[in-house]
Write a protein that holds these residues in place. Sequence first.
Motif, mmCIF file in Angstrom:
data_model
loop_
_atom_site.group_PDB
_atom_site.id
_atom_site.type_symbol
_atom_site.label_atom_id
_atom_site.label_comp_id
_atom_site.label_asym_id
_atom_site.label_seq_id
_atom_site.Cartn_x
_atom_site.Cartn_y
_atom_site.Cartn_z
ATOM 1 N N HIS A 154 -35.036 28.498 -14.687
ATOM 2 C CA HIS A 154 -36.260 28.336 -13.588
ATOM 3 C C HIS A 154 -37.023 27.197 -13.833
ATOM 4 N N ASP B 35 -41.326 27.302 -13.501
ATOM 5 C CA ASP B 35 -42.699 28.108 -13.191
ATOM 6 C C ASP B 35 -43.404 27.512 -12.139
ATOM 7 N N HIS C 235 -36.319 26.428 -17.675
ATOM 8 C CA HIS C 235 -36.033 27.388 -18.765
ATOM 9 C C HIS C 235 -35.377 28.600 -18.485
HETATM 10 FE FE FE Z 1 -40.737 30.963 -16.882
#
Ligand code: FE
Length: 213
Positions: A130, A132, A186
């Motif tokens: 994903h 952030d 990540h």
């Molecule tokens: Fe993350």
Amino acid sequence: MATKPTFSGADGAGRPLDLNGVQVHPGRIAPDEQAALVADLRAVAAAAPFFTPTTPRGKPMSVRMTSAGRCGWVSDRAGYRYDPRHPSGVDWPPIPARLLALWRDLLPASRDPDCCLVNFYTEGARMGLHQDRDEADLTQPVLSVSLGDDALFRVGGTTRGGPTRSVWLRSGDVVVLAGPGRMAYHGIDRIRFGTSALLPKGGRINLTLRIVT
Ligand code: FE
Ligand code: MD6
């Protein structure tokens, strides 16, 4: 294509490692400080108990979560978002002072984080790749702390599907997503359960500190 995982300390203890712009600081937190952090987190979890988030489609996640700070991360049928309150309706407890000190030490140019996510992994838990990107200002850094069992951390580039590199994160390691690494994909592929004695029942805790608002 994924390269063979390295160990976080492979370049010599303490020397930061760069994975596609993502900085890994092996062994940044000494064992006694790790134990003190676990005690801080017990107090956080007493006020704001761990819960199992569900994806917007209703699937329970394998990681249990709670938060500290002005806002916390929640996920349910209504979607992923930051919320000023725990699902029970209580305020999130304050971010432990020890974590704020670590942030100020590593990121002296940034203002203080307003949110600390606490993720708990037991055997078999994982976190898919994903970015952030739920924070208001995506130029602000994110700092993560690993406590407990080893975790296989995978880092890619800023687009999905590109090459990735993997590293084993160990208890006391700190990861910083800033600058060119801020939007890197990540995730955690797996936990090596029982590799650390920090948590009496095993498992892994990951803390992420962010500026959300
Ligand atoms: Fe993350
Ligand atoms: C984990 N970490 O280590 C998952 N996010 O369990 C993250 O998702 C993460 O390590 C932002 C910054 C650093 C991280």
